[in-house]
Design a protein around this motif. Structure first.
Motif, mmCIF file in Angstrom:
data_model
loop_
_atom_site.group_PDB
_atom_site.id
_atom_site.type_symbol
_atom_site.label_atom_id
_atom_site.label_comp_id
_atom_site.label_asym_id
_atom_site.label_seq_id
_atom_site.Cartn_x
_atom_site.Cartn_y
_atom_site.Cartn_z
ATOM 1 N N THR A 138 0.715 -1.138 -0.029
ATOM 2 C CA THR A 138 0.175 0.272 0.162
ATOM 3 C C THR A 138 0.795 1.226 0.137
ATOM 4 O OG1 THR A 138 -0.176 -0.451 2.520
ATOM 5 C CG2 THR A 138 -2.097 -0.993 1.092
ATOM 6 N N SER A 139 0.299 2.341 -0.757
ATOM 7 C CA SER A 139 1.189 3.542 -0.717
ATOM 8 C C SER A 139 1.242 4.403 0.762
ATOM 9 C CB SER A 139 0.627 4.557 -1.728
ATOM 10 O OG SER A 139 -0.661 4.824 -1.123
ATOM 11 N N ALA A 140 2.002 5.364 0.880
ATOM 12 C CA ALA A 140 1.860 6.055 2.076
ATOM 13 C C ALA A 140 0.736 6.698 2.611
ATOM 14 C CB ALA A 140 2.940 7.236 1.934
ATOM 15 N N THR A 141 -0.230 6.895 1.583
ATOM 16 C CA THR A 141 -1.644 7.488 1.809
ATOM 17 C C THR A 141 -2.325 6.194 2.101
ATOM 18 O OG1 THR A 141 -2.253 7.200 -0.391
ATOM 19 C CG2 THR A 141 -1.334 9.492 0.233
ATOM 20 N N GLY A 142 -2.063 5.105 1.989
ATOM 21 C CA GLY A 142 -2.773 3.913 2.460
ATOM 22 C C GLY A 142 -3.710 3.330 1.416
ATOM 23 N N SER A 143 -3.590 3.752 0.043
ATOM 24 C CA SER A 143 -4.361 3.065 -1.047
ATOM 25 C C SER A 143 -3.424 1.840 -1.449
ATOM 26 C CB SER A 143 -4.591 3.988 -2.065
ATOM 27 O OG SER A 143 -3.441 4.407 -2.878
ATOM 28 N N ILE A 144 -4.332 0.624 -1.765
ATOM 29 C CA ILE A 144 -3.720 -0.416 -2.120
ATOM 30 C C ILE A 144 -3.042 -0.388 -3.701
ATOM 31 C CG2 ILE A 144 -5.970 -1.180 -3.240
ATOM 32 C CD1 ILE A 144 -3.485 -3.758 -1.655
ATOM 33 N N LYS A 145 -1.785 -0.679 -3.928
ATOM 34 C CA LYS A 145 -1.095 -0.438 -5.189
ATOM 35 C C LYS A 145 -0.767 -1.947 -5.685
ATOM 36 C CE LYS A 145 0.957 2.320 -6.262
ATOM 37 N NZ LYS A 145 0.183 3.531 -7.383
#
Lengths: 337, 164
Positions: free
Chosen positions: A153-160
């Motif tokens: 997941t990215s630093a903003t919390g969205s799944i990558k």
């Protein structure tokens, strides 16, 4: 009495010390384990020998395109991917540590890519772990094998990204990529995999011999000064680069459609890449490239099959910036003005 | 092992990817079954053909023949006769002129307001380079990235042929 007090205090002190040090030690172990796991994944790409079958799916012009695939994975990063069903039927991709040959029967052409100057694997691993949350989400079965699911997941919390790894060999069994909004972008999944001792060399033979081919090659990365010299202008450096992104290198990009050298600057955070292409606006207009066709002060943003592109003109130069997040691209573009 | 099972594994057997007991069982079946044995021979022949494949050249004189047929007096007569017949009537001449003017106006207008196809090509090329270099990351999905590149490449060629 005094002895009891001292003993009690010693026990308290020991408890406090242990209480503090246990989680810290556990976190360190987690990082070490994760790094070891990712190293295993890198090693598997170089050493595992197997044959796998499955499917790959991606968005193209708003539609999902799926193709059955067969993958031969040899030692020394050698790989052969065969696409078995329309619309990609007959497509063959062969790669090793330095080159990729992509033969498309529809075009009857081989595209050769030189990637012998890729970044250091250790740097990529470190960058990935420091910029993303990488965790083992669960275990399960994939392609009939015991597998572990790695989620990024990215630093903003969205799944990558989600990757299923074979628990014994660390071979990738399934991969799903998500865009900057956390929406599905592409996936590849093996339905069966067979590990073998060796594969015939002819499977990985360079297929370009009998076909017209073109080369999409990047030379060795060069210094900023050398790049400026080769493209004939002072290459711009963005004053804004998104957090976690590091310079990957400077290259001279030679287009197959016009004779002008383009400055190519690339940044990476270990998982995502941002590319900046820069050339003189006069040349861009002359050869109808990138922003050349648009009014000088406009910023043009477009969605791509995978990612986004922003194009603009500043200081007599035409820029094309490609990446995953349109907001980051716009900020970079503003910082180049 | 029966014929069905053997034929399913035949392509992998031909590449020497089947090992151990399965390999022995296939060999035993092939020794006893002429149909599967013939299938294997065919398969190996096809693989050998692919290996030795050379580009085919058109027969000598083909292009001359095509050219001669196009430029022969009979062909010219066939093509020109109906066209001149059409333009003999003044009404059709005016219609043709109007259509030509409209075509030029639409073409010029669309060129002025939309990015030309050439721009589309070079942006595609940039995107391909970006994707290609991204696919070198050790966790990247090279299978789907190569699909995307190929589809983009085909779009690129389609635009190319439209321009021509």
């Amino acid at each position: 009495m005094k002895r009891y007090i001292i003993t009690t205090l010693a026990i308290f002190a020991a408890c406090i010390l242990l209480g503090v040090s246990f989680p810290a030690q556990s976190a360190q172990t987690d990082n070490r384990d994760l790094d070891a796991l990712l190293t295993h994944v890198q090693d598997a790409a170089a050493n595992v020998v197997c044959v796998a079958e499955g499917t790959t799916t991606l968005h193209h012009h708003g539609k999902l395109v799926t193709s059955a695939i067969k993958v031969y994975h040899g030692t020394q990063h050698r790989r052969r991917i065969e696409y078995l069903t329309p619309p990609l039927k007959g497509l063959i991709v062969i790669s090793d540590e330095k080159h990729t040959w992509r033969y498309d029967p529809k075009e009857d052409r081989v595209v050769v890519t030189d990637h012998s100057h890729s970044s250091n694997p250790e740097d990529r691993r470190k960058s990935l772990v420091s910029n993303h949350r990488v965790r083992i989400a669960c275990t399960g079965k994939k392609a009939g094998r015991d597998a572990i699911l790695l989620k990024m997941t990215s630093a903003t919390g969205s799944i990558k990204k989600e990757i299923w790894l074979d628990a014994s060999t660390y071979e990738k069994l399934a991969n799903t990529d998500y865009n900057d909004k956390g929406e599905f972008e592409a996936s590849t999944e093996f339905t069966s995999i067979k590990y073998v001792n060796s594969l015939p060399d002819r499977l990985f033979k360079d297929p370009k011999r009998d076909h017209p081919f073109r080369e999409l090659s990047l030379s060795k990365p060069i210094s900023l000064e050398e790049l400026s010299k080769q493209v004939g202008f002072k290459v711009s450096i963005p004053t804004f680069v998104p957090a976690g992104y590091k310079l990957d290198g400077y290259w001279v990009y030679k287009s197959r459609r016009h004779p002008v050298n383009v400055a190519y600057t690339r940044y990476t955070d270990g998982l995502d890449t941002i590319s900046i292409f820069e050339m003189r606006r006069d040349d861009a207009c002359k050869f109808h490239v990138g922003h050349g066709e648009y009014p000088a002060d406009s910023y043009i943003a477009k969605d791509l099959a995978r990612g986004h592109i922003g194009m603009m003109t500043a200081h007599g130069r035409s820029f094309a910036i490609i990446g995953d997040d349109p907001r980051k691209i716009k900020k970079i573009a503003d910082s180049l003005k | 092992m029966d014929c069905n099972e053997t034929q399913k594994l035949l392509s992998e057997y031909s590449l020497d990817l089947v090992q151990g007991k399965t390999k022995v069982r296939i060999q035993e079946h092939l020794a006893a079954c002429p149909t599967c044995s013939a299938e294997l021979t065919k398969l190996e022949r096809v693989m050998a053909l692919i290996d030795d494949l050379q580009p085919l050249e058109p027969p000598q004189g083909l292009w001359n023949g095509v050219y001669n047929r196009i430029t022969s007096p009979e062909a010219e007569h066939k093509v020109r006769q109906p066209a001149w017949g059409f333009f003999r009537r003044p009404v059709y001449r005016w219609v043709a002129c109007l259509a030509a003017v409209l075509f030029v106006a639409i073409f010029t207008f669309s060129r002025a307001h939309y990015p030309g196809p050439q721009e589309h090509f070079v942006v595609n090329e940039y995107v391909q380079s970006h994707v290609t270099t991204s696919s070198q990351d050790f966790l990247s999905d090279t299978v789907s990235l190569n699909s995307a590149e190929t589809l983009d490449d085909r779009d690129d060629s389609d635009s190319d042929s439209e321009t021509l």
